[in-house]
Design a protein around this motif. Sequence first.
Motif, PDB file in Angstrom:
ATOM      1  N   MET A 127       0.889  -1.355   0.053  1.00 52.71           N
ATOM      2  CA  MET A 127       0.087   0.110   0.254  1.00 52.71           C
ATOM      3  C   MET A 127       0.929   1.092  -0.079  1.00 52.71           C
ATOM      4  N   ALA A 128       0.463   2.223  -0.645  1.00 52.20           N
ATOM      5  CA  ALA A 128       1.235   3.360  -0.825  1.00 52.20           C
ATOM      6  C   ALA A 128       0.226   4.603  -1.202  1.00 52.20           C
ATOM      7  N   GLY A 129       0.484   5.748  -0.471  1.00 55.02           N
ATOM      8  CA  GLY A 129      -0.398   6.785  -0.497  1.00 55.02           C
ATOM      9  C   GLY A 129       0.075   8.127   0.159  1.00 55.02           C
ATOM     10  N   ASP A 130      -0.541   9.342  -0.169  1.00 51.56           N
ATOM     11  CA  ASP A 130      -0.360  10.674   0.506  1.00 51.56           C
ATOM     12  C   ASP A 130      -1.534  11.461   0.551  1.00 51.56           C
ATOM     13  N   GLY A 131      -1.508  12.597   1.578  1.00 50.22           N
ATOM     14  CA  GLY A 131      -2.850  13.178   1.454  1.00 50.22           C
ATOM     15  C   GLY A 131      -2.318  14.556   2.239  1.00 50.22           C
ATOM     16  N   ASP A 132      -3.432  15.613   2.275  1.00 47.64           N
ATOM     17  CA  ASP A 132      -3.530  16.684   3.055  1.00 47.64           C
ATOM     18  C   ASP A 132      -4.038  16.321   4.422  1.00 47.64           C
ATOM     19  N   ILE A 133      -3.461  17.151   5.479  1.00 48.18           N
ATOM     20  CA  ILE A 133      -4.053  17.122   6.550  1.00 48.18           C
ATOM     21  C   ILE A 133      -4.591  18.601   6.973  1.00 48.18           C
ATOM     22  N   LYS A 134      -5.930  18.616   7.166  1.00 50.80           N
ATOM     23  CA  LYS A 134      -6.749  19.896   7.477  1.00 50.80           C
ATOM     24  C   LYS A 134      -6.792  19.836   9.161  1.00 50.80           C
ATOM     25  N   GLY A 135      -7.141  21.111   9.619  1.00 55.87           N
ATOM     26  CA  GLY A 135      -7.245  21.334  10.951  1.00 55.87           C
ATOM     27  C   GLY A 135      -6.531  22.345  11.345  1.00 55.87           C
ATOM     28  N   ALA A 136      -6.221  22.094  12.865  1.00 52.54           N
ATOM     29  CA  ALA A 136      -5.453  23.193  13.563  1.00 52.54           C
ATOM     30  C   ALA A 136      -3.985  23.241  13.148  1.00 52.54           C
ATOM     31  N   GLN A 137      -3.583  21.906  12.732  1.00 54.68           N
ATOM     32  CA  GLN A 137      -2.053  21.756  12.062  1.00 54.68           C
ATOM     33  C   GLN A 137      -2.151  21.234  10.922  1.00 54.68           C
ATOM     34  N   PRO A 138      -2.319  22.070   9.787  1.00 55.45           N
ATOM     35  CA  PRO A 138      -2.247  21.220   8.488  1.00 55.45           C
ATOM     36  C   PRO A 138      -0.920  20.948   8.027  1.00 55.45           C
ATOM     37  N   GLY A 139      -1.055  19.962   7.031  1.00 60.05           N
ATOM     38  CA  GLY A 139       0.141  19.598   6.687  1.00 60.05           C
ATOM     39  C   GLY A 139       0.011  18.250   5.697  1.00 60.05           C
ATOM     40  N   ASP A 140       0.915  17.522   5.622  1.00 59.40           N
ATOM     41  CA  ASP A 140       0.936  16.455   4.499  1.00 59.40           C
ATOM     42  C   ASP A 140       1.439  15.138   5.285  1.00 59.40           C
ATOM     43  N   HIS A 141       0.836  13.965   4.841  1.00 61.27           N
ATOM     44  CA  HIS A 141       0.982  12.552   5.597  1.00 61.27           C
ATOM     45  C   HIS A 141       1.374  11.806   4.294  1.00 61.27           C
TER      46      HIS A 141
END
Length: 221
Positions: A157-171
């Motif tokens: 499995m592989a992937g990435d995505g944006d993180i929203k909220g008080a601490q935005p970022g990437d995962h």
Amino acid sequence: KVARVIKTQTKLMMAKISIFETRFLRDARARHIRVQQLANKASKAKTSSSSYNQAADSRAAPDFNLRGQMYEYGHSGRGDISKTIKMAPDVARSDGWNGSRDDSEDEAQRGGRIVVFGDFVHTNDKGKSESKQVNGKLAWEQKIGPRSTGGVFFGGMAGDGDIKGAQPGDHDFTAISLGAYAVHSPSERFHIGVSTSIGAVRNKLKLKDGNDNLQSKFDLN
């Protein structure tokens, strides 16, 4: 703050893994039922070897689905594949099976198959958020007696995505796994499926906390 984000992302990832594992086991159960139905039909009707092999070939055809959706604020797409490579005919012939025999059920019992199963998902929300994920499994599957099917698999499995909220970022994440599964039919209309696996997921987080850039790497076993 980082610990809270890791906890949330871990829950999301476990949910995605669980959904994919459930889909894989459901697909194995469907193959198990089809093989049983074909074997029963061949046994009752005493079909010839040529007609049975034709049924096996049609069952091994690739099954690929692709679908997507466009909407005002973005788009999403999804695809999945379930490809079965049947190994039974050659094995049966090497054991002395020939066209003069009508015991097609015995051929099905001896046959193993390679299964390629996977999917991908891509969503985009007008540049605000985007996520991509690819899942895959390569399995060896074989009938075990007249009422059971078992298999072993290697998964990734592989992937990435944006993180929203008080601490935005990437995962970003990558994963590998090994496992086994089985489907048993106590009766013609009652089927039980079980699956177990071990694996590791490597994770990378990049978070924005005010003027600070936070980074974290962690494994999920």
